[in-house]
Enzyme design. Sequence first.
Site, short mmCIF file in Angstrom:
data_model
loop_
_atom_site.label_atom_id
_atom_site.label_comp_id
_atom_site.label_asym_id
_atom_site.label_seq_id
_atom_site.Cartn_x
_atom_site.Cartn_y
_atom_site.Cartn_z
N ASP A 185 0.73 -1.14 -0.01
CA ASP A 185 0.08 -0.05 0.02
C ASP A 185 0.85 1.43 0.00
O ASP A 185 2.11 1.17 -0.46
CB ASP A 185 -0.90 0.05 1.23
CG ASP A 185 -2.34 0.64 0.80
OD1 ASP A 185 -2.34 1.72 0.75
OD2 ASP A 185 -3.26 -0.16 0.71
N HIS A 223 -3.79 5.45 3.79
CA HIS A 223 -4.76 4.38 3.31
C HIS A 223 -4.21 3.18 3.71
O HIS A 223 -4.96 2.12 4.44
CB HIS A 223 -4.43 4.31 1.92
CG HIS A 223 -5.51 3.49 1.05
ND1 HIS A 223 -5.24 2.20 0.67
CD2 HIS A 223 -6.71 3.57 0.86
CE1 HIS A 223 -6.21 1.71 -0.07
NE2 HIS A 223 -7.11 2.36 0.05
N SER A 410 -11.36 -1.06 -1.19
CA SER A 410 -10.12 -1.04 -0.36
C SER A 410 -10.37 -1.60 0.88
O SER A 410 -9.31 -2.20 1.69
CB SER A 410 -9.75 0.45 -0.23
OG SER A 410 -9.03 0.83 -1.49
#
Length: 677
Positions: A185, A223, A410
């Site tokens: 990520d 994220h 996600s």
Amino acid sequence: ECYFQMTLAEAVAEGCAESTIRPKSASSEAEVTASSLLESYSWDVQRAFSRVSDMNLYDEEQLSGTADWVVVTGMPPEAHAYSSAGPDHSEPAPLLDGAYIWRFDDPSLALDSLEHAVKTGYIKIFYPLVELQTQLQFTPNDTLFSDQWHLDNTGQSSGTSGEDANITGVWDNYNGSGVVISIVDDGVQTGHPDLSANWNAAVSYDWCDGDTDPNPQSSSENHGTAVAGVAAATGDNNLDVSGAAFGATLSGQRLISCSVTDSILAGVLSFNNDIIDIYQNSWNYIDQLYPSVGPLTTAALSLAEQNGRGGLGNIIVFSAGNGLLGGSNSNYKDLPNSRYTIAVSAIDHTGVQSYYSEPGANILVAAHSSGGNKGSEFPYTTYVGITTTDRTGSDGYSSGDTDNNFGGTSSAAPLVSGIIALMLEANENLTWRDVQHILVNSARKNDPSDSSWGANGAGHDVSHKYGFGVIDAGAAVALAENWASVDDEANASYGPYTPSVAIPDASSSWTEVSTYVSAGVQVETTEVTVDIDHTYRGDLDIVLVSPSGTESWLAEGGRSDSGDDFDDWTFSTVHNWGEQSAGTWTLKVRDMAFGDFGTLNSWTLNTYGTSNPLYVTGAFEYEDREFDETGFTGVNPYLPIRGADVEIFDDSTGTILATTRTNNLGVFNASITITAA
């Protein structure tokens, strides 16, 4: 004077002829070796080379600005600098023998130099390591177990009670202990109080800065920390939230904060694959229908499944994508649609498709994530997100250590990764294909009245929105505990066929091409590679029909994609799972919009699965001994016996198991049923 009776040596000496026998050059030796090297690669890798070596895929800026190029050559490394291309630096490419990365200090000279090197035989093939931009699958923004409806939905947030991952019962026996999940990520906050207890720094890496610290490096890199929390935040510790596999080990690979090349991605997906069990990916490339999976990444995916986890194969999970509103399809991205990966779509707290979740024939399962109204065109009144870890302090999506607005595919993907960790703890001998089989056979049919559902030829309910349904942790782990591994993978390839047929403009009629498959494969994944010329590919519907009649919609028209062509693009479908491959497969294409024309140039069909032991095929031939008035003139062997009746019987009982006939090639095939005594 030159005489007919001269020997070649005499003719050369007199100037009457030129010898065509010359010493073997270094370039010719390199050419022979490079050719054999390329042919030694797997078919998947050769196909990937064929695709990315087409310079028409790249624009002028990419070709003139790329310094690093992958080449295949038989030359020894010390000779590279003296080849006609003259690279300024050379180093072995990962995973593929005979493949090197050549760097040119002046990138503008690279293409011409490499093309000349191919012509002179120094190298066999080449392609540029183009830097691709990545994007997050969702831009989210999430506290505490009672808020984590995706793990235990009691109707909070106006959701449907019981519409969750069915996971709490599994925690009585399993929490993911001993399983390693790598979060690929934009960075993970390794010191987060709800992540640090599960962290393994030894198998973490920052691919952007080239060091072993995967922590975020900017205020926008939030994220990965949220993704990590969904998968494996520490549970039962009186702090914040719980991950699906709250006892699993976490590692991080910081990747998507920078540009990615084929070489880098290959490194990511093969990084410590003997230690890492699951590679969790909630990202993809910005461009659709772009061949991001080059030869090196293809080799990494293949080797991950051959060698990872001690030969059992790594589990690679990808989010399906969030582009539904723009008409996107998960099959337009070649990482989620790889047979080596598990593509995950999203459903909301009521069990229906989230407003952003892309469909696709490649999607294996769905999982719970955010939903609700983020636009007036949807009949929701609120937005309901996922509660997970957030960067501490002033960084992150919110001001605390958690965020309750995370979501998108996600968040769906790491929920699946966490549940797979529970499966691997329950049965450490599961192969990568076993995991896919278990998910197919344990998923729950959600939103059952939705029109996307249909039964395939093997009796599986399957949907382009949900795959085989929403993941069910309790059912998956129960099935995993006593699972017997599936047989070795078998595959059959047909084509390429080159029909070169026109696709009429603005017509509801299908352009159809077919092929007959004789190999007995019980199908798992089917791949279709198409080469289509078209000036507005967003107009095209592309459908594959199996011998059982199952329709896989590979591309759907009516989307705003003005790009040209499908350039040897490989679609995949799992909708034939469990079906038999034998029979006629049909590819259908149509253009229902005005203004553009096209041609289906070629197509290839590949089926992957297990060999069907109850499938019989063969051929009958005869040898024709020919005579004329002078006597025996020779033998014409291997002529087919056409139209012959064939009976397949059990020799021990005399029971006829099947009857069939040979075709024009003398080939027969039949499925048989054997009943145990």
